[in-house]
Scaffold this motif. Sequence first.
Motif, short mmCIF file in Angstrom:
data_model
loop_
_atom_site.label_atom_id
_atom_site.label_comp_id
_atom_site.label_asym_id
_atom_site.label_seq_id
_atom_site.Cartn_x
_atom_site.Cartn_y
_atom_site.Cartn_z
N ASP A 147 0.82 -1.22 0.00
CA ASP A 147 0.00 0.00 0.00
C ASP A 147 0.86 1.27 0.00
OD1 ASP A 147 -2.45 -1.39 0.13
OD2 ASP A 147 -2.13 -1.72 2.31
N ALA A 148 2.17 1.12 -0.01
CA ALA A 148 3.07 2.28 0.06
C ALA A 148 3.53 2.68 -1.34
CB ALA A 148 4.28 1.96 0.93
N THR A 149 3.97 3.91 -1.43
CA THR A 149 4.58 4.41 -2.66
C THR A 149 6.05 4.72 -2.36
OG1 THR A 149 2.51 5.38 -3.41
CG2 THR A 149 4.53 6.18 -4.45
N PHE A 150 6.94 4.26 -3.23
CA PHE A 150 8.36 4.44 -3.00
C PHE A 150 8.93 5.48 -3.96
CE2 PHE A 150 7.32 0.20 -1.49
CZ PHE A 150 7.92 0.17 -0.25
N TYR A 151 9.89 6.25 -3.44
CA TYR A 151 10.51 7.32 -4.22
C TYR A 151 12.03 7.13 -4.19
CZ TYR A 151 6.01 9.76 -3.82
OH TYR A 151 4.70 10.11 -3.87
N VAL A 152 12.66 7.37 -5.35
CA VAL A 152 14.12 7.39 -5.44
C VAL A 152 14.52 8.76 -5.95
CG1 VAL A 152 16.16 6.39 -6.52
CG2 VAL A 152 14.25 4.91 -5.86
N ASN A 153 15.30 9.46 -5.12
CA ASN A 153 15.66 10.85 -5.44
C ASN A 153 14.41 11.67 -5.77
OD1 ASN A 153 18.33 10.26 -4.96
ND2 ASN A 153 18.95 10.29 -7.11
N ASP A 154 13.36 11.45 -4.92
CA ASP A 154 12.11 12.20 -4.98
C ASP A 154 11.26 11.89 -6.21
OD1 ASP A 154 12.47 13.55 -2.54
OD2 ASP A 154 13.77 15.04 -3.51
N VAL A 155 11.60 10.84 -6.94
CA VAL A 155 10.80 10.43 -8.10
C VAL A 155 10.15 9.08 -7.78
CG1 VAL A 155 10.83 9.79 -10.54
CG2 VAL A 155 12.30 11.64 -9.70
N ALA A 156 8.81 9.01 -7.88
CA ALA A 156 8.08 7.79 -7.56
C ALA A 156 8.44 6.69 -8.54
CB ALA A 156 6.58 8.05 -7.59
N ILE A 157 8.56 5.48 -8.02
CA ILE A 157 8.84 4.32 -8.86
C ILE A 157 7.63 3.38 -8.83
CG2 ILE A 157 11.31 4.47 -8.39
CD1 ILE A 157 11.02 2.02 -6.53
N VAL A 158 7.60 2.48 -9.78
CA VAL A 158 6.52 1.49 -9.83
C VAL A 158 6.95 0.28 -9.02
CG1 VAL A 158 5.16 -0.01 -11.33
CG2 VAL A 158 5.78 2.29 -12.10
N GLY A 159 6.13 -0.10 -8.07
CA GLY A 159 6.43 -1.26 -7.25
C GLY A 159 7.50 -0.94 -6.21
N ASN A 160 8.15 -1.97 -5.75
CA ASN A 160 9.13 -1.80 -4.67
C ASN A 160 10.51 -2.37 -5.02
OD1 ASN A 160 8.14 -4.49 -4.52
ND2 ASN A 160 8.94 -4.65 -2.42
N VAL A 161 10.76 -2.57 -6.32
CA VAL A 161 12.07 -3.06 -6.76
C VAL A 161 12.70 -1.98 -7.64
CG1 VAL A 161 13.30 -4.82 -8.07
CG2 VAL A 161 11.32 -5.46 -6.66
N TYR A 162 14.00 -1.71 -7.36
CA TYR A 162 14.66 -0.63 -8.10
C TYR A 162 16.07 -1.06 -8.49
CZ TYR A 162 16.73 3.88 -9.27
OH TYR A 162 17.35 4.91 -9.91
N VAL A 183 16.30 7.09 -0.89
CA VAL A 183 15.06 6.32 -1.02
C VAL A 183 14.13 6.68 0.14
CG1 VAL A 183 14.05 4.02 -1.05
CG2 VAL A 183 16.26 4.44 -2.18
N LYS A 184 12.83 6.84 -0.16
CA LYS A 184 11.83 7.06 0.89
C LYS A 184 10.52 6.42 0.49
CE LYS A 184 10.40 11.62 -0.86
NZ LYS A 184 10.35 13.07 -0.55
N ALA A 185 9.60 6.34 1.46
CA ALA A 185 8.29 5.73 1.22
C ALA A 185 7.21 6.64 1.82
CB ALA A 185 8.21 4.34 1.83
N THR A 186 6.04 6.61 1.20
CA THR A 186 4.87 7.28 1.78
C THR A 186 3.77 6.25 1.97
OG1 THR A 186 3.99 7.91 -0.39
CG2 THR A 186 5.45 9.50 0.71
N TYR A 187 3.02 6.45 3.04
CA TYR A 187 1.91 5.54 3.34
C TYR A 187 0.91 6.26 4.21
CZ TYR A 187 -0.73 1.96 5.86
OH TYR A 187 -1.73 1.25 6.44
N ASP A 188 -0.32 6.22 3.76
CA ASP A 188 -1.42 6.77 4.55
C ASP A 188 -1.11 8.19 5.03
OD1 ASP A 188 -3.92 6.71 5.66
OD2 ASP A 188 -3.27 5.68 7.51
N GLY A 189 -0.51 8.99 4.11
CA GLY A 189 -0.23 10.38 4.43
C GLY A 189 1.06 10.61 5.18
N ALA A 190 1.75 9.55 5.57
CA ALA A 190 3.01 9.69 6.30
C ALA A 190 4.18 9.46 5.34
CB ALA A 190 3.08 8.69 7.45
N THR A 191 5.31 10.13 5.61
CA THR A 191 6.53 10.01 4.79
C THR A 191 7.70 9.55 5.66
OG1 THR A 191 5.79 11.80 3.32
CG2 THR A 191 8.14 11.22 3.25
#
Length: 427
Positions: free
Chosen positions: A61-76, A86-94
């Motif tokens: 349910d999370a969205t992952f970002y690499v250098n502030d750019v969202a990626i598809v899925g959780n593999v990079y 790398v960071k993640a957002t979930y339910d409004g939290a970062t």
Amino acid sequence: MKKILLAFAILTSLIYTSCSSDGGSGNNTTVSVTSDFTSRYVNENITLTATDGDGNNVTSDATFYVNDVAIVGNVYTSATAGTFNVKATYDGATSSNLSVVFNAVPIPLTSITVTSNPSFIDAGGVLNFACLGNNGSSVTANSTFFVNGSAVTGSSYTTDVAGTLDVYATHVNSLGATLTSPTIQVTVNPVINFNKRVLIEDFTGTWCQFCPRVSYAIEQVKAQTSDVVVTAIHRGSDPYNFTGATALENQIGLTGYPTAMLNRNTEWNYPETSNASINQAVNLTSGVNPKLGVAMETTTSGNTSTVNVKVKFGKSFSNLKLVVYALEDNLIYNQTNSTSYYGGVNPIVGFEHDHVLRAVLSSSILGETITGSTNLNDEFSKSFTYTIPGNVNASNVRFVAFVIDSSNKALNARQAGPNENQSFEIE
């Protein structure tokens, strides 16, 4: 009563609805991000995981970002080397940032090359070898070097005779394969070695209360080696004052007396009488050979001396200068003394002043240019005439000749008495 029960039921329903809410974007939600690797080679994958504050895996349910750019899925993966945030957002939290490094794939070590410093040298010099891998890595410490087919110890080699050296190296890589470098050639030039002497120029004076310290130190050097050439340059209110020394004093930056210079461009360490300072002077008679020799032919008749100075070159030189002095020994004059040397008396009555500078026979005290060819086996010669003044005892006259380079360093020196015919001191 029914109205009261109805109101209570409605209130209970409201409370239950509020307490059972999933909170939506509630303020208490937190998320963190982890990676299965924090360091990878380019084009390798990292898998990211998101976890909420209760330790639940919320990756799907999370969205992952690499250098502030969202990626598809959780593999990079990255095709370029570098450090990525790398960071993640979930339910409004970062989450906080996580650093992941992608490194360039190392180039396999498959070949080596050898180098020599210098690439050509005079016989007797030391060569230093290095070994470099095709991937840019230095493997010198783990390589074996060969000179003319024989392994040497370490990575240096002392030459002994002139000629051409074939040099190569071997190295065993991490896979156990023995790598052999191409062979390089190092030229060793022929040379002629000469006896090496140290020049001491003593700036002094009969009035100088601390100058006996240097005189005593010179005696200690002479006690240890005969390979020393001394000139005493008297200055100031002194019966032996040499007025032509100003240019030399300016060149060396003289600030006071006594001052003694070794090979003209090195100041003799204070106190000159210490064991370390005596060794400083004596050690200059050994070490790297000057590859340059000096010899003199002197004749004295009446008050006229002729000095023929010869210089022989044991290798190729350039920008050399020659300095020639006329000195006098056995000059008796009281010496002021505030040292403990010579019995600590003041003055030292009847002190013998030797090697006192009386004249500069070369065109300058800073030297005159040596002309002609100065390559291996070449010789330079020049004659000088000294008209001995009436206040100088011809039988006590000696001559000093030395050669200096472009840094004003004396390379080698020689002294001669009257009517002396010297040959080169070839070793």
